[in-house]
Design a protein around this motif. Structure first.
Motif, PDB file in Angstrom:
ATOM      1  N   ASP A   1       4.864  -0.025  -5.488  1.00 34.05           N
ATOM      2  CA  ASP A   1       4.054  -1.236  -5.385  1.00 34.05           C
ATOM      3  C   ASP A   1       4.940  -2.476  -5.442  1.00 34.05           C
ATOM      4  O   ASP A   1       5.624  -2.731  -6.433  1.00 34.05           O
ATOM      5  CB  ASP A   1       3.042  -1.256  -6.533  1.00 34.05           C
TER       6      ASP A   1
ATOM      7  N   ASN B   1       0.862  -1.187   0.000  1.00 36.66           N
ATOM      8  CA  ASN B   1       0.000   0.000   0.000  1.00 36.66           C
ATOM      9  C   ASN B   1       0.896   1.233   0.000  1.00 36.66           C
ATOM     10  O   ASN B   1       1.087   1.876   1.038  1.00 36.66           O
ATOM     11  CB  ASN B   1      -0.911  -0.015   1.230  1.00 36.66           C
TER      12      ASN B   1
ATOM     13  N   TRP C   1      -0.177   4.585   1.712  1.00 33.61           N
ATOM     14  CA  TRP C   1      -0.201   4.470   3.180  1.00 33.61           C
ATOM     15  C   TRP C   1       1.210   4.519   3.746  1.00 33.61           C
ATOM     16  O   TRP C   1       1.479   5.231   4.723  1.00 33.61           O
ATOM     17  CB  TRP C   1      -0.887   3.159   3.573  1.00 33.61           C
TER      18      TRP C   1
END
Length: 353
Positions: free
Chosen positions: A53, A39, A42
């Motif tokens: 990613d 994430n 985040w």
């Protein structure tokens, strides 16, 4: 210098986030991190670092090409008990980084279980080509010794994680007891039921405020939500996403009952009386090294009274680790920091350690 940090990050697991937070805390200031995350937004917002990613091959390759070093950031990454794909993913990235000429560090690793001959061989090959290796347990150290691979052995780096206060914690009634459970095949419905009944009796006897703490929000929260309505006294489910707050939580409790490894470590580091429930050899090893009371899941008594009595004895008469012993463990855990300094920045930094 830029370094790619690789682990089980951005996946909602508090223990792995604690490892990342500790790695970022101990990383040399001259090193700019780029985190492979499940994430990325985040991770970027929580830690203020660049992230990409972890499942995007183009993004990962681009990150490696832009970097000077690759770091496995703690935990049991090379194991096939969860899935045989784990060692292929993490080992594949490490091998790719090695072939691209990056400095490669296997940091604070726990090796295994390795149940397949291929993953065992692949793990040995991958570790043998690392620039530097540190492990957090004697079992992993023995494997590396058998493979004739140099390593540093030190306690889990989360012992050194800085703590932050938990908003509203001190407003909850004292005494407070933290409970950290996770789902597992050996935590059968029957065992969960007897643990819940014992926790009810324990709360009635102590009048403690029970704090149910899901370390992995997706996995652990259903357990907490199943137990809380049955508790007769004050209780709260604390869902904390900041590792430093998870660490700070245990400063405000009298006792912890913990399954997850980093729940046990954080409780012990906070001079909190701790009872461990082991689902994995890594938890059992910490229990043995620290002489903590506890049971393996398949050793849990069938009678709720025996469980509650054991917890009450620890609550009333048990001892936490001494501050001197904790300080000594933290000092040894910082060997992981020394390894980063030497592996990434070279001998010219040794005088600064």
């Amino acid at each position: 210098m830029r370094a790619v940090l690789c682990g089980y990050y951005g996946m909602g697991n508090g223990g792995d986030e604690a490892l990342l937070a500790t790695l970022l805390q101990l990383l040399p200031s001259e090193v700019t991190p780029l985190v492979l995350s499940g994430n990325p937004p985040w991770t970027q917002s929580h830690y203020g670092v660049e992230a990409c990613d972890r499942k995007s091959i183009p993004q990962v390759i681009a990150a490696l090409r832009q970097s000077d070093a690759f770091i496995w950031g703690g935990g049991s990454l090379m194991q096939d008990a969860t899935s045989w794909l784990n060692p292929l993913y993490y080992g594949g990235l490490m091998t790719l980084a090695q072939r691209m000429g990056l400095k490669t560090v296997a940091w604070a690793q726990g090796i295994g279980p390795l149940q397949r001959s291929f993953t065992h061989w692949f793990t040995q090959q991958t570790f043998s080509h690392c620039t530097a290796v540190s492990v957090r347990d004697r079992g992993s150290a023995q494997k590396l010794s058998d493979w004739d691979i140099p390593f540093t052995l030190a306690p889990d780096p989360v012992w050194a994680l800085e703590r932050e206060p938990v908003p509203g914690l001190w407003e909850l009634p004292a005494p407070r007891v933290a409970v950290v459970l996770r789902p597992h095949a050996k935590l059968t419905p029957a065992r969960l039921e007897v643990l819940t009944q014992a926790l009810i009796d324990f709360q009635l006897a102590t009048q403690a405020c029970v704090l149910l703490v899901p370390f992995h929000l997706t996995q652990d929260r259903p357990l907490a939500e199943a137990i809380q309505p049955r508790l007769p006294g004050v209780s709260k489910i604390l869902m904390l996403s900041h590792p430093q707050q998870l660490r700070g939580l245990f400063q405000g409790v009298e006792m912890a009952i913990a399954m997850r490894l980093h729940g046990v470590i954080m409780a012990a580091a906070a001079e909190c009386r701790c009872f461990a429930l082991s689902y994995d050899p890594k938890v059992s090893q910490v229990m043995q090294e620290l002489e903590l009371p506890g049971w393996a899941l398949d050793e849990i008594p069938e009678a709720k009274g025996a469980i509650a009595k054991t917890w009450l004895e620890l609550y009333a008469n048990g001892d936490a680790l001494s501050s001197d012993r904790i300080r000594a463990i933290i000092d040894r855990a910082l060997l992981h920091q020394s390894l980063l300094q030497e592996a990434l920045l070279g001998a010219d930094k040794r005088s600064a350690l």
